[in-house]
Design an enzyme around this catalytic site. Sequence first.
Site, short mmCIF file in Angstrom:
data_model
loop_
_atom_site.label_atom_id
_atom_site.label_comp_id
_atom_site.label_asym_id
_atom_site.label_seq_id
_atom_site.Cartn_x
_atom_site.Cartn_y
_atom_site.Cartn_z
N TYR A 50 74.57 -77.47 1.62
CA TYR A 50 74.32 -76.06 1.24
C TYR A 50 73.53 -75.35 2.34
O TYR A 50 73.76 -74.17 2.63
CB TYR A 50 73.58 -76.01 -0.10
CG TYR A 50 73.19 -74.61 -0.52
CD1 TYR A 50 74.15 -73.59 -0.62
CD2 TYR A 50 71.87 -74.28 -0.81
CE1 TYR A 50 73.79 -72.30 -0.98
CE2 TYR A 50 71.50 -73.00 -1.17
CZ TYR A 50 72.47 -72.01 -1.26
OH TYR A 50 72.11 -70.73 -1.61
N ARG B 215 76.66 -68.82 7.36
CA ARG B 215 76.74 -67.47 6.77
C ARG B 215 75.80 -66.52 7.51
O ARG B 215 76.19 -65.41 7.87
CB ARG B 215 76.38 -67.56 5.28
CG ARG B 215 76.33 -66.19 4.59
CD ARG B 215 76.27 -66.28 3.08
NE ARG B 215 75.19 -67.10 2.54
CZ ARG B 215 74.95 -67.29 1.24
NH1 ARG B 215 75.75 -66.76 0.34
NH2 ARG B 215 73.95 -68.04 0.83
N TYR C 25 63.26 -66.44 0.63
CA TYR C 25 62.80 -67.78 0.25
C TYR C 25 62.05 -68.43 1.43
O TYR C 25 62.47 -68.28 2.59
CB TYR C 25 64.00 -68.69 -0.08
CG TYR C 25 64.60 -68.55 -1.47
CD1 TYR C 25 63.96 -67.87 -2.51
CD2 TYR C 25 65.85 -69.13 -1.75
CE1 TYR C 25 64.55 -67.76 -3.77
CE2 TYR C 25 66.43 -69.02 -3.01
CZ TYR C 25 65.78 -68.33 -4.01
OH TYR C 25 66.36 -68.24 -5.25
N ARG D 268 70.19 -60.23 -6.00
CA ARG D 268 70.28 -60.73 -7.39
C ARG D 268 71.35 -60.01 -8.19
O ARG D 268 71.91 -60.57 -9.12
CB ARG D 268 68.93 -60.58 -8.09
CG ARG D 268 67.81 -61.38 -7.46
CD ARG D 268 68.06 -62.87 -7.55
NE ARG D 268 67.01 -63.62 -6.85
CZ ARG D 268 67.07 -64.92 -6.61
NH1 ARG D 268 68.12 -65.62 -6.98
NH2 ARG D 268 66.09 -65.52 -5.98
N GLU E 259 73.79 -72.65 -13.89
CA GLU E 259 73.74 -71.36 -13.19
C GLU E 259 74.70 -70.44 -13.93
O GLU E 259 75.79 -70.85 -14.31
CB GLU E 259 74.17 -71.54 -11.72
CG GLU E 259 74.20 -70.24 -10.93
CD GLU E 259 74.49 -70.45 -9.43
OE1 GLU E 259 73.87 -71.35 -8.81
OE2 GLU E 259 75.34 -69.72 -8.89
#
Length: 354
Positions: free
Chosen positions: A159, A166, A219, A232, A339
């Site tokens: 991940y 990305r 983060y 979000r 999730e």
Amino acid sequence: MSGDSSGLASLYLPQRQLICQSPEWQDRVLGLICYSIDQKYVDDLINIPCARVDLPVLLGSEEGACESFMVDTPLSYCENGAISFRRGENILWGCLTVDESNFSSESCYVRGQTPLAAASEFLYRNIFRLLKSQNLPFLYRVWNYLPDINAESHGIERYRQFNSGRENAFRSCHQPLTGNVPAASALGSFKGSLNVSFLAGSIGPVAFENPRQISAYHYPDKYGPCPPLFSRANLVRFGKKLVLFISGTASIVGHQSLHENDVIAQCRETLLNIETIVKEANRILKGNCFDAAQLLFKVYVRRSEDASEIRAEINRYFGLPVQALFLQADICRRELLIEIEASGSHSSIPRDQC
Ligand code: 3EB
């Protein structure tokens, strides 16, 4: 978002319903994300972009299902390199898969990239290049599915490799790295290739954050050297509708995962996060435009055996049965067991009420 007669609507269909859709449906579908759908059901879908994702559908009749994105404007189908897409005047839905094994060459390692990071960068660069050439520059919503998301290779979790690829693409394509970034979900699949679907358009979205959570793009680096680039949630105006996209949401408060080993407590925390995002949308819009219980949900469950308890908890939480598709997937932090993503639409006219 189901049942809308205008704007953009999303609908879940079991696979067997794919073969009896009207020509009008075929004209109006922007694209499909197909979960565990048998090949025979997709064979007849001509000129409809179709992302095939290998996540088991839970709590249904043990058959594949898909999410279809519908519009009420004329569409054209195109292919551009690895991307299949359909577009209308102001909207585009596309999907692509990339095989990591094509990126295992010396040149990736010279740049210090793992094959997955290089494949992710390639994939996102292609999306941004397409959006530029189609003159539909705003990326609204992305669904990222990558095999073995929690596995480690080359000394780093997959991940995290995806996140660095990305980010490289966002940087080199001059995309914002904070603020107006797309809403997204990122899940682990069990086989297949890196698979990304996306919705984009001509009108800029309004991205916003959850006051209970640190923005993912902020983060701390204990979650990896490159943060996940998603908002979000966002609001998109489309035709007469206002569409709300809530990203994959988990049991995270601040930046920390809560309730390790307690799937029901994780489920409640996730729903509280979603309710908070809906309140935030209503605050921004200065009206009660959205009701969390009326949204269309997609629930990703790490352990299939938890699914029926989770469904009961969601329905108890909202006090009514909600519209939800349940899928088995790996979540991007090992300790997370659930999730949930959601979407909804609202008639945006009259303007003064919203
Ligand atoms: C989280 O809140 C959970 O990397 O695009 C959710 C939605 C998550 C999208 C992404 C990751 C992503 O951090 C994980």
